[in-house]
Scaffold this active site. Structure first.
Site, mmCIF file in Angstrom:
data_model
loop_
_atom_site.group_PDB
_atom_site.id
_atom_site.type_symbol
_atom_site.label_atom_id
_atom_site.label_comp_id
_atom_site.label_asym_id
_atom_site.label_seq_id
_atom_site.Cartn_x
_atom_site.Cartn_y
_atom_site.Cartn_z
ATOM 1 N N CYS A 181 0.811 -1.230 0.000
ATOM 2 C CA CYS A 181 0.000 0.000 0.000
ATOM 3 C C CYS A 181 0.839 1.271 0.000
ATOM 4 C CB CYS A 181 -0.952 0.004 1.192
ATOM 5 S SG CYS A 181 -2.123 -1.355 1.136
ATOM 6 N N HIS A 213 -3.156 7.354 2.488
ATOM 7 C CA HIS A 213 -3.565 6.031 2.020
ATOM 8 C C HIS A 213 -4.913 5.711 2.659
ATOM 9 C CE1 HIS A 213 -3.873 1.910 1.112
ATOM 10 N NE2 HIS A 213 -3.558 1.478 2.316
ATOM 11 N N ASN A 268 -9.942 0.114 0.134
ATOM 12 C CA ASN A 268 -8.473 0.183 0.130
ATOM 13 C C ASN A 268 -7.976 -0.357 -1.209
ATOM 14 O OD1 ASN A 268 -5.739 -0.259 0.431
ATOM 15 N ND2 ASN A 268 -5.887 -1.116 2.496
HETATM 16 N N1 ACO Z 1 -18.295 -8.367 9.270
HETATM 17 C C1 ACO Z 1 -18.816 -8.566 10.478
HETATM 18 N N2 ACO Z 1 -18.069 -8.823 11.573
HETATM 19 C C2 ACO Z 1 -16.736 -8.892 11.391
HETATM 20 C C3 ACO Z 1 -16.127 -8.695 10.141
HETATM 21 C C4 ACO Z 1 -16.955 -8.428 9.046
HETATM 22 N N3 ACO Z 1 -16.508 -8.214 7.805
HETATM 23 N N4 ACO Z 1 -14.798 -8.803 10.281
HETATM 24 C C5 ACO Z 1 -14.552 -9.059 11.579
HETATM 25 N N5 ACO Z 1 -15.730 -9.115 12.249
HETATM 26 C C6 ACO Z 1 -15.943 -9.355 13.672
HETATM 27 C C7 ACO Z 1 -14.782 -10.103 14.300
HETATM 28 O O1 ACO Z 1 -14.970 -11.511 14.125
HETATM 29 C C8 ACO Z 1 -14.889 -9.682 15.749
HETATM 30 O O2 ACO Z 1 -15.921 -10.436 16.363
HETATM 31 P P1 ACO Z 1 -15.753 -10.935 17.899
HETATM 32 O O3 ACO Z 1 -15.675 -9.670 18.709
HETATM 33 O O4 ACO Z 1 -17.007 -11.711 18.108
HETATM 34 O O5 ACO Z 1 -14.509 -11.741 17.927
HETATM 35 C C9 ACO Z 1 -15.370 -8.231 15.651
HETATM 36 O O6 ACO Z 1 -15.936 -8.087 14.331
HETATM 37 C C10 ACO Z 1 -14.263 -7.214 15.824
HETATM 38 O O7 ACO Z 1 -13.150 -7.594 14.997
HETATM 39 P P2 ACO Z 1 -11.806 -6.769 14.996
HETATM 40 O O8 ACO Z 1 -10.806 -7.467 14.151
HETATM 41 O O9 ACO Z 1 -11.473 -6.439 16.422
HETATM 42 O O10 ACO Z 1 -12.270 -5.428 14.278
HETATM 43 P P3 ACO Z 1 -11.482 -4.060 14.158
HETATM 44 O O11 ACO Z 1 -12.277 -3.011 14.805
HETATM 45 O O12 ACO Z 1 -10.034 -4.183 14.533
HETATM 46 O O13 ACO Z 1 -11.546 -3.770 12.584
HETATM 47 C C11 ACO Z 1 -10.114 -3.874 10.634
HETATM 48 C C12 ACO Z 1 -10.911 -4.665 11.689
HETATM 49 C C13 ACO Z 1 -11.107 -3.044 9.855
HETATM 50 C C14 ACO Z 1 -9.389 -4.827 9.722
HETATM 51 C C15 ACO Z 1 -9.095 -2.928 11.340
HETATM 52 O O14 ACO Z 1 -8.355 -3.666 12.293
HETATM 53 C C16 ACO Z 1 -8.130 -2.249 10.395
HETATM 54 O O15 ACO Z 1 -8.498 -1.378 9.630
HETATM 55 N N6 ACO Z 1 -6.818 -2.571 10.440
HETATM 56 C C17 ACO Z 1 -5.774 -1.884 9.718
HETATM 57 C C18 ACO Z 1 -5.815 -2.110 8.233
HETATM 58 C C19 ACO Z 1 -4.675 -1.360 7.554
HETATM 59 O O16 ACO Z 1 -4.327 -0.249 7.901
HETATM 60 N N7 ACO Z 1 -4.013 -1.941 6.579
HETATM 61 C C20 ACO Z 1 -2.811 -1.298 6.046
HETATM 62 C C21 ACO Z 1 -2.728 -1.261 4.641
HETATM 63 S S1 ACO Z 1 -3.308 -2.687 3.820
HETATM 64 C C22 ACO Z 1 -2.032 -3.292 2.833
HETATM 65 O O17 ACO Z 1 -0.902 -2.888 2.876
HETATM 66 C C23 ACO Z 1 -2.359 -4.435 1.925
#
Ligand code: ACO
Length: 320
Positions: free
Chosen positions: A114, A247, A277
Site C-alpha cells: 500500500c 492512504h 483500500n
Molecule cells: N463483518 C462482520 N463482523 C466482522 C467482520 C466483518 N466483515 N470482520 C470481523 N468481524 C468481527 C470479528 O470476528 C470480531 O468479532 P468478535 O468480537 O465476536 O470476535 C469483531 O468483528 C471485531 O473484529 P476486529 O478485528 O477487532 O475489528 P477491528 O475493529 O479491529 O476492525 C479492521 C478490523 C477493519 C481490519 C481494522 O483492524 C483495520 O483497519 N486494520 C488496519 C488495516 C490497515 O491499515 N491496513 C494497512 C494497509 S493494507 C495493505 O498494505 C495491503
C-alpha cells in the site's frame, strides 16, 4: 543548478464494476453496518474478467500523459508500483510501455504494497535528481480482488481495485515539485500483513492475510512520525500544508492521525468510502477525486502518506 521533480499531472481510474457492502453480505457473513462503522467503506470497484493491473494502469497512464501535455515518446522512465502484477515477470511496467507504444526507456516494478505510490515518488525523484531520467511515468496499480480470501470476512470486505498515474518531469524551477520523501520499512512485521504464497514459496499466487488489529496498532504512530519527519526535512510547518492525501485503509486510522497531529479535518482527503483500500492506487485515486472536486489546485502544498505490508510506510511532500 538544482534539479526539481515536478508533478505535471496525476490521474486515476477504477474499473466499472461497482460492488456495494450489501452485495458482499450475500457472499460472506457481514453487514453494511459493520463495514461502515469499522472502516468507513461503503463501496469499492472490482476488475472484470478481461481487466488486469496492466490494462487498468494503461488507462490511468493515458489520462496522465494527456493532462501533462507530453508526447509519450519522450517518457524515459516507467516505474510501476504493484503487488498484483499481471505475471510474475516481465514487469508490469513493460506491459504498460508496450500498450502505450513508448520507445526504449527504463521500466521496472517496485513492491511496497500500500505504500507503493509513496515509495514510487521517492524512487522517481531520486532518479530524476541523479540525472537518469527527465520525463517519468509513475504508476500505482492493484487488483486485490484477485488475491482476496473470500472465506475471510475480516479482509475481503476491505479492498478494491484501481490505478493511478503521474507524469513527473525534471525542471530547474525551484521550491516546486517533490520537496521531501521519508521512506521506511520494518521487516519484523512481515507476517501480520502478507500473501500466503508466491512464485518461489509455493508456485501459487496465494491469498491475502492480515491481522487487522496488529496492523492498526502501528498505523497511527508510523504514519504520524513519517509526516513530521517529512515536514522537518522540507523545512515546512505542518500548518502550511494545504491538503493531506492519505492512504485510504480505514477512516478510523485517518481520523487518528489527524487528531494526533492536530490537522483540521477539512484538509484531509477521504475517499475510502467510495474506493475501499486500493493499495498502491489509493493515494492517486484520493488525489484525483479531490482534484475533480476542485479542492486541490496548482500551487498547493500536498502531503501524501501511506502504510502497508512489510511493514512499509512513508510520506512525500509536493508543491504542485
Ligand atoms: N463483518 C462482520 N463482523 C466482522 C467482520 C466483518 N466483515 N470482520 C470481523 N468481524 C468481527 C470479528 O470476528 C470480531 O468479532 P468478535 O468480537 O465476536 O470476535 C469483531 O468483528 C471485531 O473484529 P476486529 O478485528 O477487532 O475489528 P477491528 O475493529 O479491529 O476492525 C479492521 C478490523 C477493519 C481490519 C481494522 O483492524 C483495520 O483497519 N486494520 C488496519 C488495516 C490497515 O491499515 N491496513 C494497512 C494497509 S493494507 C495493505 O498494505 C495491503
Amino acid at each position: 543548478m538544482t534539479i526539481s521533480s515536478i508533478v505535471s499531472s496525476l490521474c486515476a481510474i477504477t474499473p466499472d464494476r461497482l460492488v456495494t457492502n450489501n452485495e458482499l453480505a450475500n457472499i460472506v457473513d457481514t453487514s453494511d453496518a459493520w463495514i461502515k462503522e469499522r472502516t468507513g467503506i461503503e463501496q469499492r470497484y472490482f476488475c472484470s474478467d478481461l481487466e488486469t493491473s496492466s490494462t487498468l494502469a494503461t488507462r490511468a497512464a493515458k489520462l496522465a500523459i494527456e493532462k501533462a501535455n507530453i508526447d509519450a515518446n519522450d517518457i524515459d522512465l516507467i516505474v510501476c508500483a504493484t503487488s498484483t502484477p499481471d505475471r510474475t515477470f516481465p514487469a508490469t511496467a513493460t506491459l504498460i510501455q508496450e500498450a502505450l507504444g513508448i520507445p526504449v526507456c527504463i521500466a521496472f516494478d517496485i513492491q511496497a504494497v500500500c505504500s507503493g505510490f509513496v515509495y514510487g515518488f521517492g524512487v522517481v525523484d531520486a532518479m530524476i535528481k541523479a540525472g537518469q531520467a527527465k520525463n517519468a511515468l509513475l504508476i500505482g496499480v492493484d487488483s486485490f480482488s484477485r488475491i482476496m480470501d473470500w472465506a475471510d470476512r475480516t479482509t475481503c470486505v476491505l479492498f478494491g481495485d484501481g490505478a493511478g498515474a503521474a507524469v513527473i518531469r525534471a525542471s530547474d524551477e525551484q521550491n516546486k515539485g517533490i520537496l521531501a520523501n521519508i521512506l521506511r520499512a520494518d521487516g519484523r512485521y512481515n507476517s501480520i500483513l502478507n500473501v500466503s504464497s508466491g512464485a518461489s514459496l509455493g508456485s501459487k499466487v496465494g491469498k491475502l492475510h492480515m491481522e487487522g488489529q496488529a496492523v492498526f496498532r502501528h498505523a497511527v504512530t508510523n504514519i504520524s512520525e513519517a509526516i513530521v519527519l517529512c515536514c522537518e526535512k522540507a523545512g515546512v510547518n505542518i500548518n502550511e500544508i494545504d491538503w493531506f492525501v492519505p492512504h485510504q485503509a480505514n477512516k478510523r486510522i485517518l481520523d487518528g492521525v489527524a487528531k494526533k497531529l492536530k490537522i483540521p479535518e477539512e484538509k484531509v482527503i477521504i475517499t475510502v468510502d467510495i474506493h475501499g483500500n486500493t493499495s498502491a492506487a489509493s493515494v492517486a485515486l484520493a488525489f484525483d477525486h479531490a482534484q475533480k472536486e476542485g479542492k486541490i489546485k496548482k500551487g498547493d502544498l500536498v502531503l501524501f502518506e501511506a502504510m502497508g505490508g512489510g511493514l512499509t510506510w512513508g510520506a512525500t511532500l509536493v508543491r504542485l
